[in-house]
Design an enzyme around this catalytic site. Sequence first.
Site, PDB file in Angstrom:
ATOM      1  N   SER A  88       0.804  -1.205   0.000  1.00  0.00           N
ATOM      2  CA  SER A  88       0.000   0.000   0.000  1.00  0.00           C
ATOM      3  C   SER A  88       0.849   1.272   0.000  1.00  0.00           C
ATOM      4  CB  SER A  88      -0.957  -0.033   1.192  1.00  0.00           C
ATOM      5  OG  SER A  88      -2.000   0.875   1.014  1.00  0.00           O
ATOM      6  N   ASP A 117      10.092   5.326 -10.047  1.00  0.00           N
ATOM      7  CA  ASP A 117       9.647   6.025 -11.256  1.00  0.00           C
ATOM      8  C   ASP A 117      10.450   7.302 -11.499  1.00  0.00           C
ATOM      9  OD1 ASP A 117       7.768   4.062 -11.636  1.00  0.00           O
ATOM     10  OD2 ASP A 117       6.136   5.164 -10.674  1.00  0.00           O
ATOM     11  N   LYS A 141      -1.138  -4.207  -3.093  1.00  0.00           N
ATOM     12  CA  LYS A 141      -2.386  -3.572  -2.649  1.00  0.00           C
ATOM     13  C   LYS A 141      -2.474  -2.169  -3.239  1.00  0.00           C
ATOM     14  CE  LYS A 141      -4.894  -1.762   1.301  1.00  0.00           C
ATOM     15  NZ  LYS A 141      -4.898  -0.385   0.795  1.00  0.00           N
TER      16      LYS A 141
END
Length: 731
Positions: A483, A494, A508
């Site tokens: 999460s 990224d 999740k």
Amino acid sequence: MFYLVPELKSVKDMFKKLYLLLVVGAALACHAAPSKPIKVAGSNDLQPDEQESIVCRTVSELITNYNYKKVPLNDSLSEVIFNRYIKMLDESHNYLLASDIADFSKYKDVLDDDVKTGNLNDVFYIFNVYQKRYIEHINYSIAQLDKTFDFDKNEKFVYDRDSLPWVASQAEMDNIWGLRVKYDLLNLKLANPDLAKDKETLKKRYENLLAQTNKLNNQDVFQVFMDAFTNAIDPHTNYFTPSNAANFNIDMSRQLEGIGAGLNIDNDYIVIKSIMPGSPADKSKQIGVDDRIVGVAQGKEGEFQNIVGWRIENAIALIRGTKGTVVRLEILPKSSSVSAKPKIVEMVREKIILKDESAKKEIKTFDYNGKPVKIGIISVPAFYIDFNDYKSGNPNYKSTTHDVKLLIDSLKQEGVDGIVMDMRENGGGSLMEAIELTGLFIKTGPVVQVRSANDQVEQDKDEDPSIAYSGPLAVLVDRFSASATEIFSGAIQDYGRGIILGTQTYGKGSVQNAIDLDKVIQSSLRERIASLMGKNGKPVSTGSQSVFGQLNLTIAKFYRITGNSTQHKGVMPDIQFPSVIPMDKYGEDTEPSAMPFDVIEKSDYTKTGDFSAVLPQLKALHDQRMAKSASYRFLMEDIANFKKHDNEKSIVLNEDQLKKQRDADEKKSFADDNERRVAMGLPELKPGQSKPRNEDLDFLKKEAGQILTDYITLDTKYTNNNGTPGSPANK
């Protein structure tokens, strides 16, 4: 998991409508006419109360209208709820008979109607039959202890029965439990050959199991069923009873309001097992470890409630409370007899910070051609935040980001050359904290995208241009990293800001909103329920707990700034480690009710770095080390042994065979442990010598630091967003 602070306009509007709907819905719920309860002789015949009926109907309204998945409550879902409920009660098929399951089958397609109307009589009937069987089997086990056991027979006890059919007859069940008693007794006998004492020890253990089941109340039953109901919708929509909600919020904030004493149960007494330095319990100078609490009173004039024999969570509910309020305790010092007069200790509750469960730092030194390289390691157990302090405007509210920022400043002063963020087993927490923590390592830009149930996508950005740390960074994750951890590690990856190490994360990708049901349900109903609770002799909230509990409702889905969801797939590391955690047993992709992976449009962002040129070299260095590493070989052996034992379903009950097997296992385990110690640069232990405290045998953490050291000492560095070589050692 992570939870959203409802600041987005769309979320605010949604919950205004939601609260209005539920005020009406809850008012109607108390007038429902459920079926009559069925009494079950031989159980404690627990029954639902009006509070639970109201909560059940309220939660069903919330889920039906506002859950992200929009799953209809129908007969198909009813069967899923039914199967989950039975599994949660008796997953290994050790208690219920095939005839019980056949009897329950009439409820398969009615539980959806039950939750809509708040009718919990069917649910409690199923539980009471289960408890009846539980009590019968434990009493049968106690009676078996009068028998003579033959430990020379070649019998086997099948302890893992979840894939086997339900037991057809009571005689077959008795045989299974007879073998279980023999197994329990043989375990004790291998450690202590005095069979008479072993039988007495086992009898006390079984009697304690009976005592514990006799302490179960209707809230326990309700919690189990609501888990089955909400998890049938999706794995992360959860209802918490008042006591469980209080514990959840303590875990989220890493703070509580109380006296700062750790409690346990010993022979029906609530016993103090630890005292936090500087807490009210510590400052009182009147209580100590192993003292017994026999009574609790609220305020300076409140009446004492005797809590001997209480369940620990009920006692805790009385002892905790709002900071600044007074609690009085009746204490029996550990040296006093049970007949002694207790002393009264008065304390003012305070806010207690759970430092042991907050972010921590350490420094490990690695060698590079005779030169030391210092790597700071920050372990982050969760994304926690004190929402109340944050909402009140306190700039020093407790949070993951605030704690990590202080740790980074300390590590920089100590001259570290790089930092590893250890996020293993970090199941998430606050969405806001995931964004704030990412902001410590990037200048500005989007961190995560959130898509609501009506397909509106909003980007959450780091808008603070300050950077707490700009040097070499690695993030260590595992299968239980989930999460908010996936938001943080995904954004770091990224942006090209750091190297991700470890295993594929949990996967999740959903957002929950924590809803205090006291704010949803009418105040008149709250007062009515509180009054009923008092009349029934149940503990009334002292300020530390709600009346109706809390619903964590899945309301949105989050995406990385690349547009990819982490749902199911999680975050894939740049350099993968072997997983001790079975990937096929744990993870979002193992959950039947989980949402699928999908993709949305990417955000507009600029990468700050690019590790593609150096990753092959780092992987090659890592692989070379692993090929020669004894610790790596031991890790692979551990994984293989786990898989082997995980497939075992039974154990031999022949004393000689079991003793030989265990002696061989213990001898091998001792030798293996010493080899591991030597591989980690630690001295061997002698037989009978206990391991020193605080030893660090975490090979993967050390390897993460070594990979970052490799990166720092490489000639080829990553490039920053200007296309020029970066300076990883710049802190």
